[in-house]
Design a protein around this motif. Structure first.
Motif, PDB file in Angstrom:
ATOM      1  N   UNK A  42       0.839  -1.202   0.000  1.00 24.47           N
ATOM      2  CA  UNK A  42       0.000   0.000   0.000  1.00 24.47           C
ATOM      3  C   UNK A  42       0.873   1.251   0.000  1.00 24.47           C
ATOM      4  N   UNK A  43       1.961   1.222   0.736  1.00 22.50           N
ATOM      5  CA  UNK A  43       2.883   2.370   0.719  1.00 22.50           C
ATOM      6  C   UNK A  43       3.451   2.589  -0.683  1.00 22.50           C
ATOM      7  N   UNK A  44       3.732   1.488  -1.398  1.00 21.89           N
ATOM      8  CA  UNK A  44       4.249   1.621  -2.760  1.00 21.89           C
ATOM      9  C   UNK A  44       3.160   2.126  -3.711  1.00 21.89           C
ATOM     10  N   UNK A  45       1.924   1.730  -3.468  1.00 21.03           N
ATOM     11  CA  UNK A  45       0.815   2.270  -4.259  1.00 21.03           C
ATOM     12  C   UNK A  45       0.696   3.767  -4.019  1.00 21.03           C
ATOM     13  N   UNK A  46       0.794   4.171  -2.763  1.00 20.85           N
ATOM     14  CA  UNK A  46       0.729   5.599  -2.429  1.00 20.85           C
ATOM     15  C   UNK A  46       1.861   6.362  -3.124  1.00 20.85           C
ATOM     16  N   UNK A  47       3.066   5.795  -3.127  1.00 28.15           N
ATOM     17  CA  UNK A  47       4.200   6.442  -3.789  1.00 28.15           C
ATOM     18  C   UNK A  47       3.944   6.610  -5.279  1.00 28.15           C
ATOM     19  N   UNK A  48       3.427   5.574  -5.905  1.00 30.24           N
ATOM     20  CA  UNK A  48       3.108   5.658  -7.331  1.00 30.24           C
ATOM     21  C   UNK A  48       2.067   6.732  -7.594  1.00 30.24           C
ATOM     22  N   UNK A  49       1.057   6.789  -6.750  1.00 38.19           N
ATOM     23  CA  UNK A  49       0.018   7.810  -6.916  1.00 38.19           C
ATOM     24  C   UNK A  49       0.602   9.210  -6.769  1.00 38.19           C
ATOM     25  N   UNK A  50       1.514   9.392  -5.827  1.00 35.93           N
ATOM     26  CA  UNK A  50       2.162  10.694  -5.632  1.00 35.93           C
ATOM     27  C   UNK A  50       2.983  11.090  -6.857  1.00 35.93           C
ATOM     28  N   UNK A  51       3.492  10.095  -7.586  1.00 36.06           N
ATOM     29  CA  UNK A  51       4.265  10.369  -8.801  1.00 36.06           C
ATOM     30  C   UNK A  51       3.363  10.640 -10.002  1.00 36.06           C
ATOM     31  N   UNK A  84      -9.045  -0.834   4.964  1.00 36.52           N
ATOM     32  CA  UNK A  84      -8.361  -0.301   6.147  1.00 36.52           C
ATOM     33  C   UNK A  84      -6.958   0.209   5.802  1.00 36.52           C
ATOM     34  N   UNK A  85      -6.181  -0.610   5.075  1.00 34.05           N
ATOM     35  CA  UNK A  85      -4.785  -0.234   4.810  1.00 34.05           C
ATOM     36  C   UNK A  85      -4.703   0.950   3.843  1.00 34.05           C
ATOM     37  N   UNK A  86      -5.561   0.985   2.853  1.00 29.17           N
ATOM     38  CA  UNK A  86      -5.548   2.135   1.942  1.00 29.17           C
ATOM     39  C   UNK A  86      -5.995   3.400   2.664  1.00 29.17           C
ATOM     40  N   UNK A  87      -6.950   3.270   3.597  1.00 24.77           N
ATOM     41  CA  UNK A  87      -7.406   4.435   4.355  1.00 24.77           C
ATOM     42  C   UNK A  87      -6.285   5.016   5.214  1.00 24.77           C
ATOM     43  N   UNK A  88      -5.363   4.168   5.657  1.00 29.51           N
ATOM     44  CA  UNK A  88      -4.229   4.665   6.441  1.00 29.51           C
ATOM     45  C   UNK A  88      -3.397   5.665   5.653  1.00 29.51           C
ATOM     46  N   UNK A  89      -3.397   5.550   4.315  1.00 28.65           N
ATOM     47  CA  UNK A  89      -2.682   6.500   3.460  1.00 28.65           C
ATOM     48  C   UNK A  89      -3.643   7.460   2.770  1.00 28.65           C
ATOM     49  N   UNK A  90      -4.819   7.640   3.356  1.00 33.93           N
ATOM     50  CA  UNK A  90      -5.843   8.557   2.828  1.00 33.93           C
ATOM     51  C   UNK A  90      -6.244   8.202   1.403  1.00 33.93           C
ATOM     52  N   UNK A  91      -6.269   6.923   1.111  1.00 33.61           N
ATOM     53  CA  UNK A  91      -6.708   6.444  -0.194  1.00 33.61           C
ATOM     54  C   UNK A  91      -8.025   5.687  -0.032  1.00 33.61           C
ATOM     55  N   UNK A 147       7.549 -10.306 -11.040  1.00 31.86           N
ATOM     56  CA  UNK A 147       8.406  -9.781  -9.978  1.00 31.86           C
ATOM     57  C   UNK A 147       8.239 -10.628  -8.722  1.00 31.86           C
ATOM     58  N   UNK A 148       9.346 -10.897  -8.045  1.00 29.52           N
ATOM     59  CA  UNK A 148       9.305 -11.614  -6.775  1.00 29.52           C
ATOM     60  C   UNK A 148       8.745 -10.674  -5.699  1.00 29.52           C
ATOM     61  N   UNK A 149       7.642 -11.103  -5.092  1.00 28.65           N
ATOM     62  CA  UNK A 149       6.998 -10.253  -4.098  1.00 28.65           C
ATOM     63  C   UNK A 149       7.165 -10.711  -2.670  1.00 28.65           C
ATOM     64  N   UNK A 150       8.045 -11.680  -2.407  1.00 31.51           N
ATOM     65  CA  UNK A 150       8.111 -12.276  -1.071  1.00 31.51           C
ATOM     66  C   UNK A 150       8.639 -11.312  -0.005  1.00 31.51           C
ATOM     67  N   UNK A 151       9.516 -10.379  -0.376  1.00 33.02           N
ATOM     68  CA  UNK A 151      10.066  -9.438   0.602  1.00 33.02           C
ATOM     69  C   UNK A 151       9.172  -8.207   0.706  1.00 33.02           C
ATOM     70  N   UNK A 152       9.401  -7.425   1.742  1.00 28.30           N
ATOM     71  CA  UNK A 152       8.676  -6.165   1.865  1.00 28.30           C
ATOM     72  C   UNK A 152       9.136  -5.199   0.772  1.00 28.30           C
ATOM     73  N   UNK A 153       8.246  -4.264   0.415  1.00 30.81           N
ATOM     74  CA  UNK A 153       8.533  -3.282  -0.639  1.00 30.81           C
ATOM     75  C   UNK A 153       9.067  -3.948  -1.910  1.00 30.81           C
ATOM     76  N   UNK A 154       8.368  -4.920  -2.442  1.00 26.04           N
ATOM     77  CA  UNK A 154       8.908  -5.693  -3.571  1.00 26.04           C
ATOM     78  C   UNK A 154       9.101  -4.879  -4.844  1.00 26.04           C
TER      79      UNK A 154
END
Length: 377
Positions: free
Chosen positions: A43-52, A101-108, A246-253
């Motif tokens: 979700x944080x990476x989605x927020x970053x993409x949206x900010x870009x 819930x998680x998207x709302x944490x980033x006002x999405x 893309x390998x998504x197993x780690x955080x911030x993949x």
């Protein structure tokens, strides 16, 4: 400017809109619980993409895996269709709640869309999907899409969210698709083999590329596998859409993949119009036709399918249906809108135009499939 490298997924000039697909093996742990902390980094990476300035659509697996654990069903809830549907109906509530819930944490704001294969096969419903997605994105919403497993049966379901992600990308006119999975990309042999090498780029999915695929979903939670991802790549590449595994197993993949360049990128091969992309992405058919070698050459040179080149018809298709065209060896060479019912095609196949009117009882159409409604495979 189309996507040419993995880093272009971060460039709003090349990637104005992307679809991110998340597999069950990443999103749900062995106890049937959502990996909330990992998902929060997505979700944080989605927020970053949206900010870009990049729109994001999510295709999220996981409802069956979540519901099966809650209902104590064996085999991940996939033992029977009824258990899969029951699992999905329970799991979808929790899955949607977590995303909200998680998207709302980033006002999405999150929106849920549950779709079936039938929704994409119908031109009218496909256009409704497209309009809804575009309106949600224009409003700053993050659509979260999943297959409607509560009602989908074998005849009307994708069976994997990889191809669903590619069709969603077509519908919302995305520039790129990222399939998050549990491997670094496509390898030339099984990744567990010591001399296996990852393919960094693929310029068109060929028979040789398909031969490298592992058809099994390694986790046992999902319904896909590498074969499903290659089928998704085929849909995307013909619509001018780049697709990355893309390998998504780690955080911030996403950030990790961009930094390490560890992924397989399938580059667009064509840029079909909206209608032609829809035809090329069709997956369910009422029949098919077979054509001779001369017709194959003509079609590949941009010509229509004429009755004289047709050597066989199969199924019970009707005029206006989208059906595939096969060559004499059984390879699909095209999909297109057929101008005749199956019975009429069988009656006039192999005939020149001057001989068709006596059989049909009316003036023949210009072609069995006109080139304007024909998409090469």
């Amino acid at each position: 400017m189309p996507i040419k490298t993995l880093l272009d997924f971060r460039d709003p000039e090349a990637c104005k809109r992307m679809v991110i697909k998340i597999g069950s093996a990443l999103l749900v742990d062995n106890s049937g619980r959502v990996e909330v902390e990992w998902l929060r980094t997505i979700v944080n990476e989605i927020w970053t993409a949206r900010e870009m300035g990049i729109d994001v659509v999510v295709v999220s697996s996981g409802s069956i895996a979540i519901g099966a654990k809650q209902l104590d069903f064996e085999e991940g809830g996939r033992r029977t269709l009824a258990e899969a549907q029951a699992s999905a109906s329970v799991g979808q509530i929790e899955l949607a709640s977590v995303w909200r819930q998680l998207l709302a944490e980033r006002d999405l704001t999150a929106a849920q869309m549950l779709l079936t294969l039938d929704d994409f096969e119908s031109r009218r419903r496909y256009l409704n999907i497209s309009a809804t997605l575009r309106r949600l994105l224009k409003s700053g919403v993050v659509p979260v899409v999943n297959e409607n497993d509560t009602i989908a049966t074998g005849e009307i379901r994708f069976g994997d969210n990889d191809r669903l992600a590619a069709r969603v990308a077509q519908a919302c006119q995305a520039d790129g698709v990222i399939l998050l999975t549990d491997v670094d990309g496509l390898y030339d042999k099984h990744p567990d083999e010591p001399d296996a090498e990852r393919l960094d780029e693929v310029h068109g999915v060929t028979d040789e590329i398909h031969a490298m695929a592992d058809t099994e979903s390694g986790s046992g939670l999902g319904s896909g596998g590498m074969t499903a991802k290659l089928l998704a790549a085929e849909i995307a590449e013909k619509a001018g859409i780049a697709l990355a595994i893309v390998n998504g197993k780690a955080e911030n993949p996403l950030a990790r993949a961009m930094a390490s360049q560890a992924a397989t990128l399938f580059l667009p091969q064509r840029d079909e119009s909206g209608r032609r992309a829809w035809i090329g992405g069709r997956m369910r058919f009422a029949g098919s036709i077979k054509v001779d070698d001369g017709c194959v050459r003509a079609v590949r040179n941009g010509k229509s399918v004429l009755a004289a080149g047709v050597i066989g018809a199969d199924g019970d298709f009707e005029r206006g249906d989208i059906i595939p065209v096969f060559d004499v060896t059984g390879n699909m060479i095209a999909k297109g809108l057929v101008e005749y019912d199956a019975n009429d095609v069988e009656a006039i196949m192999g005939m020149q135009k001057d001989d068709q009117e006596a059989i049909l009882g009316h003036a023949p159409r210009s072609a069995v499939m006109h080139r304007d409604h024909l998409v090469l495979m």
